[in-house]
Design a protein around this motif. Sequence first.
Motif, PDB file in Angstrom:
ATOM      1  N   HIS A   1       0.811  -1.191  -0.047  1.00  0.00           N
ATOM      2  CA  HIS A   1       0.005  -0.049  -0.102  1.00  0.00           C
ATOM      3  C   HIS A   1       0.902   1.254   0.090  1.00  0.00           C
ATOM      4  CE1 HIS A   1      -3.114   2.688   1.110  1.00  0.00           C
ATOM      5  NE2 HIS A   1      -3.991   1.879   0.266  1.00  0.00           N
ATOM      6  N   HIS A   2       1.904   1.316  -0.787  1.00  0.00           N
ATOM      7  CA  HIS A   2       2.628   2.566  -1.066  1.00  0.00           C
ATOM      8  C   HIS A   2       3.455   2.961   0.229  1.00  0.00           C
ATOM      9  CE1 HIS A   2       0.767   2.375  -4.819  1.00  0.00           C
ATOM     10  NE2 HIS A   2      -0.388   2.445  -4.345  1.00  0.00           N
ATOM     11  N   GLY A   3       3.601   2.181   1.384  1.00  0.00           N
ATOM     12  CA  GLY A   3       3.944   2.405   2.516  1.00  0.00           C
ATOM     13  C   GLY A   3       3.231   3.392   3.328  1.00  0.00           C
ATOM     14  N   SER A   4       1.797   2.940   3.484  1.00  0.00           N
ATOM     15  CA  SER A   4       0.937   3.364   4.490  1.00  0.00           C
ATOM     16  C   SER A   4       1.389   3.372   5.666  1.00  0.00           C
ATOM     17  CB  SER A   4      -0.367   3.220   4.110  1.00  0.00           C
ATOM     18  OG  SER A   4      -0.528   1.718   4.501  1.00  0.00           O
ATOM     19  N   LYS A   5       1.049   3.976   6.880  1.00  0.00           N
ATOM     20  CA  LYS A   5       1.137   3.740   8.102  1.00  0.00           C
ATOM     21  C   LYS A   5       0.922   2.454   8.711  1.00  0.00           C
ATOM     22  CE  LYS A   5      -1.482   5.540  11.228  1.00  0.00           C
ATOM     23  NZ  LYS A   5      -2.475   6.412  12.136  1.00  0.00           N
ATOM     24  N   ASN A   6       0.033   1.720   8.265  1.00  0.00           N
ATOM     25  CA  ASN A   6      -0.299   0.320   8.825  1.00  0.00           C
ATOM     26  C   ASN A   6       0.066  -0.876   7.801  1.00  0.00           C
ATOM     27  OD1 ASN A   6      -1.659   1.306  11.282  1.00  0.00           O
ATOM     28  ND2 ASN A   6      -3.214   2.084   9.832  1.00  0.00           N
ATOM     29  N   SER A   7       0.874  -0.394   6.842  1.00  0.00           N
ATOM     30  CA  SER A   7       1.263  -1.254   5.734  1.00  0.00           C
ATOM     31  C   SER A   7       1.919  -2.615   6.189  1.00  0.00           C
ATOM     32  CB  SER A   7       1.751  -0.940   4.454  1.00  0.00           C
ATOM     33  OG  SER A   7       2.949  -0.272   4.575  1.00  0.00           O
ATOM     34  N   THR A   8       2.723  -2.240   7.231  1.00  0.00           N
ATOM     35  CA  THR A   8       3.988  -3.474   7.548  1.00  0.00           C
ATOM     36  C   THR A   8       4.235  -3.107   8.897  1.00  0.00           C
ATOM     37  OG1 THR A   8       4.896  -3.103   5.305  1.00  0.00           O
ATOM     38  CG2 THR A   8       6.259  -4.017   7.031  1.00  0.00           C
TER      39      THR A   8
ATOM     40  N   GLY B   1       5.379  13.226  -4.308  1.00  0.00           N
ATOM     41  CA  GLY B   1       4.363  14.423  -3.841  1.00  0.00           C
ATOM     42  C   GLY B   1       2.903  13.818  -4.005  1.00  0.00           C
ATOM     43  N   ASN B   2       2.863  12.870  -3.610  1.00  0.00           N
ATOM     44  CA  ASN B   2       1.373  12.115  -3.456  1.00  0.00           C
ATOM     45  C   ASN B   2       0.478  12.748  -2.401  1.00  0.00           C
ATOM     46  OD1 ASN B   2       1.346  10.090  -1.196  1.00  0.00           O
ATOM     47  ND2 ASN B   2       3.044   9.619  -2.219  1.00  0.00           N
ATOM     48  N   PRO B   3      -0.597  12.754  -2.575  1.00  0.00           N
ATOM     49  CA  PRO B   3      -1.421  13.508  -1.608  1.00  0.00           C
ATOM     50  C   PRO B   3      -1.769  12.807  -0.368  1.00  0.00           C
ATOM     51  CG  PRO B   3      -2.925  12.661  -3.496  1.00  0.00           C
ATOM     52  CD  PRO B   3      -1.222  12.621  -3.733  1.00  0.00           C
ATOM     53  N   TYR B   4      -1.292  11.728  -0.303  1.00  0.00           N
ATOM     54  CA  TYR B   4      -1.349  10.872   0.990  1.00  0.00           C
ATOM     55  C   TYR B   4      -0.283  10.883   2.022  1.00  0.00           C
ATOM     56  CZ  TYR B   4      -5.070   9.269  -2.019  1.00  0.00           C
ATOM     57  OH  TYR B   4      -6.092   9.137  -3.065  1.00  0.00           O
ATOM     58  N   GLY B   5       0.920  11.352   1.668  1.00  0.00           N
ATOM     59  CA  GLY B   5       1.856  11.545   2.336  1.00  0.00           C
ATOM     60  C   GLY B   5       2.737  10.048   2.434  1.00  0.00           C
ATOM     61  N   HIS B   6       2.438   9.524   1.553  1.00  0.00           N
ATOM     62  CA  HIS B   6       3.123   8.020   1.633  1.00  0.00           C
ATOM     63  C   HIS B   6       4.432   8.364   1.091  1.00  0.00           C
ATOM     64  CE1 HIS B   6      -0.802   6.014   1.125  1.00  0.00           C
ATOM     65  NE2 HIS B   6      -0.701   6.104   2.483  1.00  0.00           N
ATOM     66  N   PRO B   7       5.539   7.450   1.513  1.00  0.00           N
ATOM     67  CA  PRO B   7       5.491   6.455   2.696  1.00  0.00           C
ATOM     68  C   PRO B   7       5.379   7.497   3.920  1.00  0.00           C
ATOM     69  CG  PRO B   7       7.603   6.830   1.982  1.00  0.00           C
ATOM     70  CD  PRO B   7       6.832   7.300   1.048  1.00  0.00           C
ATOM     71  N   SER B   8       4.796   6.674   4.902  1.00  0.00           N
ATOM     72  CA  SER B   8       4.302   7.364   6.460  1.00  0.00           C
ATOM     73  C   SER B   8       5.901   7.316   7.055  1.00  0.00           C
ATOM     74  CB  SER B   8       3.473   6.639   7.035  1.00  0.00           C
ATOM     75  OG  SER B   8       3.916   5.468   7.619  1.00  0.00           O
TER      76      SER B   8
ATOM     77  N   GLU C   1      10.247   4.838   9.959  1.00  0.00           N
ATOM     78  CA  GLU C   1      10.916   4.544  11.527  1.00  0.00           C
ATOM     79  C   GLU C   1      10.896   3.145  11.670  1.00  0.00           C
ATOM     80  OE1 GLU C   1       9.079   7.107  14.229  1.00  0.00           O
ATOM     81  OE2 GLU C   1       9.997   9.133  13.321  1.00  0.00           O
ATOM     82  N   ARG C   2       9.987   2.544  11.455  1.00  0.00           N
ATOM     83  CA  ARG C   2       9.867   1.160  11.735  1.00  0.00           C
ATOM     84  C   ARG C   2      11.002   0.299  10.938  1.00  0.00           C
ATOM     85  NH1 ARG C   2       4.372   1.411  11.957  1.00  0.00           N
ATOM     86  NH2 ARG C   2       3.925   0.874  10.032  1.00  0.00           N
TER      87      ARG C   2
ATOM     88  N   ALA D   1      14.566  -1.490  12.475  1.00  0.00           N
ATOM     89  CA  ALA D   1      14.679  -3.037  12.162  1.00  0.00           C
ATOM     90  C   ALA D   1      16.098  -2.979  11.156  1.00  0.00           C
ATOM     91  CB  ALA D   1      13.355  -3.503  11.482  1.00  0.00           C
ATOM     92  N   ASN D   2      16.803  -1.931  11.296  1.00  0.00           N
ATOM     93  CA  ASN D   2      17.852  -1.897  10.333  1.00  0.00           C
ATOM     94  C   ASN D   2      17.796  -2.484   8.829  1.00  0.00           C
ATOM     95  OD1 ASN D   2      19.616  -1.040  12.258  1.00  0.00           O
ATOM     96  ND2 ASN D   2      19.470  -2.786  13.311  1.00  0.00           N
ATOM     97  N   VAL D   3      16.835  -2.077   8.206  1.00  0.00           N
ATOM     98  CA  VAL D   3      16.260  -2.336   6.757  1.00  0.00           C
ATOM     99  C   VAL D   3      16.630  -1.182   5.913  1.00  0.00           C
ATOM    100  CG1 VAL D   3      14.417  -3.150   5.241  1.00  0.00           C
ATOM    101  CG2 VAL D   3      14.352  -3.924   7.568  1.00  0.00           C
ATOM    102  N   ARG D   4      17.351  -1.632   4.943  1.00  0.00           N
ATOM    103  CA  ARG D   4      17.713  -0.592   3.838  1.00  0.00           C
ATOM    104  C   ARG D   4      16.382  -0.538   2.771  1.00  0.00           C
ATOM    105  NH1 ARG D   4      21.339  -1.369  -1.373  1.00  0.00           N
ATOM    106  NH2 ARG D   4      21.136   0.744  -2.173  1.00  0.00           N
TER     107      ARG D   4
END
Length: 86
Positions: free
Chosen positions: A19-26, A46-53, A58-59, A63-66
């Motif tokens: 889901h394009h990096g939405s707040k609850n996607s992962t 510049g998407n209007p939803y502010g993705h990725p959150s 931060e999550r 988790a040290n994920v690139r």
Amino acid sequence: MLAENGQHALQAEVLKIGHHGSKNSTTSEFLAAVKPRLAIISVGEGNPYGHPSTELLERLANANVRVLRTDRDGAVHILMNGKVSR
């Protein structure tokens, strides 16, 4: 997915974030089960939803994920050699 699969069944080196990096996607729990080294986020600049959150980013950092993002890094191509390097 977490409830229906064992801990090792979900592990992957590369994770395409939903889901394009939405707040609850992962969730943190999902990241802990998958243990990715690299996350790919397909998101428009510049998407209007502010993705990725910011929370998701931060999550992933915790988790040290690139992270590779299409809005910042352009098209992402992954070439795998079939070997697992944990």
